[in-house]
Design a protein around this motif. Structure first.
Motif, PDB file in Angstrom:
ATOM      1  N   HIS A 271      52.266 -54.141  39.155  1.00 31.70           N
ATOM      2  CA  HIS A 271      51.127 -54.995  39.460  1.00 31.70           C
ATOM      3  C   HIS A 271      50.364 -54.517  40.690  1.00 31.70           C
ATOM      4  N   GLY A 272      50.809 -53.413  41.293  1.00 31.10           N
ATOM      5  CA  GLY A 272      50.143 -52.930  42.490  1.00 31.10           C
ATOM      6  C   GLY A 272      50.624 -53.636  43.740  1.00 31.10           C
ATOM      7  N   TYR A 273      51.664 -54.418  43.630  1.00 25.81           N
ATOM      8  CA  TYR A 273      52.223 -55.137  44.768  1.00 25.81           C
ATOM      9  C   TYR A 273      53.111 -54.175  45.540  1.00 25.81           C
ATOM     10  N   HIS A 274      52.874 -54.031  46.792  1.00 26.18           N
ATOM     11  CA  HIS A 274      53.591 -53.060  47.606  1.00 26.18           C
ATOM     12  C   HIS A 274      54.991 -53.573  47.918  1.00 26.18           C
ATOM     13  N   LEU A 275      56.011 -52.770  47.616  1.00 20.43           N
ATOM     14  CA  LEU A 275      57.393 -53.196  47.814  1.00 20.43           C
ATOM     15  C   LEU A 275      57.713 -53.517  49.265  1.00 20.43           C
ATOM     16  N   LYS A 276      56.985 -52.918  50.192  1.00 20.65           N
ATOM     17  CA  LYS A 276      57.237 -53.241  51.598  1.00 20.65           C
ATOM     18  C   LYS A 276      56.849 -54.684  51.899  1.00 20.65           C
ATOM     19  N   ASP A 277      56.063 -55.318  50.992  1.00 18.58           N
ATOM     20  CA  ASP A 277      55.642 -56.696  51.200  1.00 18.58           C
ATOM     21  C   ASP A 277      56.713 -57.706  50.822  1.00 18.58           C
TER      22      ASP A 277
ATOM     23  N   PRO B 184      53.838 -70.491  28.626  1.00 19.23           N
ATOM     24  CA  PRO B 184      54.709 -69.359  28.320  1.00 19.23           C
ATOM     25  C   PRO B 184      54.336 -68.031  29.000  1.00 19.23           C
ATOM     26  N   ARG B 185      53.382 -68.047  29.930  1.00 21.47           N
ATOM     27  CA  ARG B 185      53.010 -66.791  30.602  1.00 21.47           C
ATOM     28  C   ARG B 185      54.167 -66.268  31.436  1.00 21.47           C
ATOM     29  N   GLY B 186      54.314 -64.961  31.431  1.00 22.48           N
ATOM     30  CA  GLY B 186      55.337 -64.331  32.247  1.00 22.48           C
ATOM     31  C   GLY B 186      54.967 -64.364  33.723  1.00 22.48           C
ATOM     32  N   ILE B 187      55.969 -64.511  34.565  1.00 25.39           N
ATOM     33  CA  ILE B 187      55.772 -64.488  36.015  1.00 25.39           C
ATOM     34  C   ILE B 187      56.785 -63.527  36.603  1.00 25.39           C
ATOM     35  N   GLY B 188      56.516 -63.040  37.784  1.00 24.22           N
ATOM     36  CA  GLY B 188      57.440 -62.131  38.442  1.00 24.22           C
ATOM     37  C   GLY B 188      57.414 -62.312  39.939  1.00 24.22           C
ATOM     38  N   ALA B 189      58.539 -62.105  40.574  1.00 23.41           N
ATOM     39  CA  ALA B 189      58.647 -62.275  42.018  1.00 23.41           C
ATOM     40  C   ALA B 189      57.705 -61.349  42.769  1.00 23.41           C
ATOM     41  N   ASP B 190      57.431 -60.189  42.170  1.00 23.41           N
ATOM     42  CA  ASP B 190      56.597 -59.200  42.848  1.00 23.41           C
ATOM     43  C   ASP B 190      55.125 -59.328  42.483  1.00 23.41           C
TER      44      ASP B 190
ATOM     45  N   PRO C 169      51.642 -61.051  42.882  1.00 23.73           N
ATOM     46  CA  PRO C 169      50.940 -61.954  43.798  1.00 23.73           C
ATOM     47  C   PRO C 169      50.245 -63.116  43.078  1.00 23.73           C
ATOM     48  N   ARG C 170      50.182 -63.065  41.745  1.00 26.78           N
ATOM     49  CA  ARG C 170      49.586 -64.170  40.990  1.00 26.78           C
ATOM     50  C   ARG C 170      50.613 -65.230  40.621  1.00 26.78           C
ATOM     51  N   THR C 171      51.847 -65.067  41.075  1.00 29.00           N
ATOM     52  CA  THR C 171      52.905 -66.042  40.865  1.00 29.00           C
ATOM     53  C   THR C 171      52.894 -67.000  42.053  1.00 29.00           C
TER      54      THR C 171
ATOM     55  N   ASN D  33      58.621 -80.789  48.631  1.00 30.53           N
ATOM     56  CA  ASN D  33      59.648 -80.286  47.718  1.00 30.53           C
ATOM     57  C   ASN D  33      59.065 -79.315  46.702  1.00 30.53           C
ATOM     58  N   VAL D  34      59.787 -78.224  46.482  1.00 28.43           N
ATOM     59  CA  VAL D  34      59.381 -77.234  45.494  1.00 28.43           C
ATOM     60  C   VAL D  34      59.687 -77.787  44.109  1.00 28.43           C
ATOM     61  N   ARG D  35      58.668 -77.740  43.218  1.00 23.23           N
ATOM     62  CA  ARG D  35      58.845 -78.247  41.859  1.00 23.23           C
ATOM     63  C   ARG D  35      59.159 -77.126  40.883  1.00 23.23           C
ATOM     64  N   GLY D  36      58.591 -75.961  41.096  1.00 24.00           N
ATOM     65  CA  GLY D  36      58.799 -74.855  40.179  1.00 24.00           C
ATOM     66  C   GLY D  36      57.925 -73.680  40.553  1.00 24.00           C
ATOM     67  N   ILE D  37      57.968 -72.653  39.723  1.00 23.85           N
ATOM     68  CA  ILE D  37      57.181 -71.443  39.925  1.00 23.85           C
ATOM     69  C   ILE D  37      56.170 -71.380  38.784  1.00 23.85           C
ATOM     70  N   LEU D  38      54.903 -71.193  39.134  1.00 21.01           N
ATOM     71  CA  LEU D  38      53.820 -71.241  38.158  1.00 21.01           C
ATOM     72  C   LEU D  38      53.018 -69.952  38.118  1.00 21.01           C
ATOM     73  N   CYS D  39      52.347 -69.752  36.985  1.00 23.91           N
ATOM     74  CA  CYS D  39      51.366 -68.673  36.892  1.00 23.91           C
ATOM     75  C   CYS D  39      50.106 -69.120  37.635  1.00 23.91           C
ATOM     76  N   HIS D  40      49.235 -68.203  37.877  1.00 27.12           N
ATOM     77  CA  HIS D  40      47.996 -68.460  38.601  1.00 27.12           C
ATOM     78  C   HIS D  40      47.169 -69.567  37.945  1.00 27.12           C
ATOM     79  N   TYR D  41      47.030 -69.513  36.619  1.00 28.09           N
ATOM     80  CA  TYR D  41      46.170 -70.458  35.913  1.00 28.09           C
ATOM     81  C   TYR D  41      46.703 -71.881  35.964  1.00 28.09           C
ATOM     82  N   CYS D  42      47.990 -72.058  35.751  1.00 27.40           N
ATOM     83  CA  CYS D  42      48.572 -73.405  35.804  1.00 27.40           C
ATOM     84  C   CYS D  42      48.533 -73.953  37.226  1.00 27.40           C
ATOM     85  N   ASN D  43      48.735 -73.092  38.211  1.00 28.22           N
ATOM     86  CA  ASN D  43      48.646 -73.526  39.601  1.00 28.22           C
ATOM     87  C   ASN D  43      47.235 -74.020  39.912  1.00 28.22           C
TER      88      ASN D  43
END
Length: 120
Positions: A22-28, A62-68, A70-72, A82-92
Protein backbone atom coordinates in the motif's frame (compact mmCIF):
# COMPACT_ATOMS: atom_id res chain seq x y z
CA UNK A 1 9.62 6.56 -10.36
CA UNK A 2 6.99 6.47 -7.65
CA UNK A 3 7.32 8.71 -4.64
CA UNK A 4 5.89 7.80 -1.24
CA UNK A 5 4.39 10.36 1.14
CA UNK A 6 6.26 11.90 4.02
CA UNK A 7 9.14 9.41 4.14
CA UNK A 8 10.50 10.84 0.88
CA UNK A 9 11.53 7.42 -0.41
CA UNK A 10 11.44 6.89 -4.12
CA UNK A 11 10.66 3.54 -5.68
CA UNK A 12 11.71 2.47 -9.11
CA UNK A 13 10.33 -0.63 -10.88
CA UNK A 14 9.81 -3.15 -8.04
CA UNK A 15 8.42 -2.74 -4.53
CA UNK A 16 11.07 -1.67 -2.09
CA UNK A 17 11.76 -3.92 0.89
CA UNK A 18 10.96 -1.00 3.16
CA UNK A 19 7.41 -0.54 1.88
CA UNK A 20 4.24 -2.59 1.94
CA UNK A 21 2.00 -3.05 -1.07
CA UNK A 22 0.00 0.00 0.00
CA UNK A 23 3.04 2.28 0.02
CA UNK A 24 3.00 2.43 3.81
CA UNK A 25 6.54 2.77 5.07
CA UNK A 26 7.50 -0.02 7.48
CA UNK A 27 9.45 2.42 9.62
CA UNK A 28 6.05 3.98 10.42
CA UNK A 29 4.81 0.87 12.28
CA UNK A 30 6.45 1.91 15.59
CA UNK A 31 5.10 5.43 15.06
CA UNK A 32 1.62 4.07 14.43
CA UNK A 33 1.89 1.82 17.49
CA UNK A 34 2.76 4.84 19.65
CA UNK A 35 -0.11 6.82 18.14
CA UNK A 36 -2.62 3.98 18.74
CA UNK A 37 -1.55 3.84 22.37
CA UNK A 38 -1.65 7.61 22.87
CA UNK A 39 -4.97 8.03 21.06
CA UNK A 40 -6.95 4.96 22.18
CA UNK A 41 -4.81 3.18 24.80
CA UNK A 42 -4.70 0.34 22.27
CA UNK A 43 -1.51 -1.73 22.22
CA UNK A 44 -0.13 -2.71 18.82
CA UNK A 45 -0.61 -6.40 19.66
CA UNK A 46 -4.27 -5.77 20.56
CA UNK A 47 -4.76 -3.83 17.32
CA UNK A 48 -3.36 -6.77 15.35
CA UNK A 49 -5.50 -9.20 17.37
CA UNK A 50 -8.64 -7.16 16.58
CA UNK A 51 -7.87 -7.29 12.88
CA UNK A 52 -7.32 -11.05 13.14
CA UNK A 53 -10.59 -11.50 15.12
CA UNK A 54 -12.36 -9.66 12.30
CA UNK A 55 -10.66 -12.03 9.82
CA UNK A 56 -8.92 -9.11 8.10
CA UNK A 57 -12.26 -7.49 7.23
CA UNK A 58 -13.94 -4.26 8.22
CA UNK A 59 -16.23 -4.71 11.27
CA UNK A 60 -19.16 -3.45 9.15
CA UNK A 61 -18.59 -4.48 5.54
CA UNK A 62 -16.64 -7.23 3.76
CA UNK A 63 -13.77 -4.94 2.64
CA UNK A 64 -10.32 -6.14 3.56
CA UNK A 65 -8.32 -4.14 6.09
CA UNK A 66 -4.71 -4.33 7.14
CA UNK A 67 -2.60 -3.05 10.00
CA UNK A 68 -0.20 -1.46 7.54
CA UNK A 69 -2.91 0.26 5.50
CA UNK A 70 -3.34 3.95 6.37
CA UNK A 71 -6.97 3.64 5.21
CA UNK A 72 -7.71 1.30 8.13
CA UNK A 73 -9.33 3.12 11.06
CA UNK A 74 -9.90 2.42 14.72
CA UNK A 75 -13.57 3.04 15.52
CA UNK A 76 -14.25 4.27 19.02
CA UNK A 77 -17.08 5.65 21.11
CA UNK A 78 -16.48 9.39 21.28
CA UNK A 79 -18.05 9.67 24.75
CA UNK A 80 -16.37 6.76 26.54
CA UNK A 81 -13.30 6.41 24.33
CA UNK A 82 -13.82 2.63 24.13
CA UNK A 83 -12.62 0.98 20.95
CA UNK A 84 -15.52 -0.67 19.10
CA UNK A 85 -13.69 -2.22 16.17
CA UNK A 86 -11.48 -1.69 13.14
CA UNK A 87 -13.12 -0.21 10.04
CA UNK A 88 -12.34 0.49 6.42
CA UNK A 89 -12.11 4.11 5.33
CA UNK A 90 -15.62 4.20 3.84
CA UNK A 91 -17.44 2.76 6.85
CA UNK A 92 -15.49 5.05 9.17
CA UNK A 93 -16.57 8.06 7.09
CA UNK A 94 -20.19 6.87 7.02
CA UNK A 95 -20.32 6.59 10.82
CA UNK A 96 -18.72 10.00 11.15
CA UNK A 97 -21.15 11.66 8.75
CA UNK A 98 -24.04 10.00 10.61
CA UNK A 99 -22.53 11.31 13.88
CA UNK A 100 -22.65 7.81 15.42
CA UNK A 101 -26.44 8.16 15.59
CA UNK A 102 -27.88 4.64 15.38
CA UNK A 103 -31.43 5.88 14.78
CA UNK A 104 -30.27 8.04 11.87
CA UNK A 105 -28.43 5.04 10.41
CA UNK A 106 -31.55 2.86 10.74
CA UNK A 107 -33.60 5.53 8.95
CA UNK A 108 -30.95 5.74 6.22
CA UNK A 109 -31.03 1.94 5.77
CA UNK A 110 -34.84 1.98 5.64
CA UNK A 111 -34.70 4.79 3.08
CA UNK A 112 -32.31 2.83 0.86
CA UNK A 113 -34.46 -0.30 1.09
CA UNK A 114 -37.69 1.62 0.48
CA UNK A 115 -36.38 3.49 -2.56
CA UNK A 116 -34.36 0.66 -4.11
CA UNK A 117 -35.18 0.26 -7.78
CA UNK A 118 -36.35 -3.15 -8.90
CA UNK A 119 -35.07 -4.12 -12.38
CA UNK A 120 -37.77 -4.51 -15.03
Amino acid sequence: MREYGSCGCVQREKASETHTKHGYHLKDAPRRAKWLWAQYRLAWEDYLARIEEQQGKCAICPRGIGADDPRTHVDHDHESGNVRGILCHYCNLALGYMEDDAERMRRAAEYIERTRSVPD
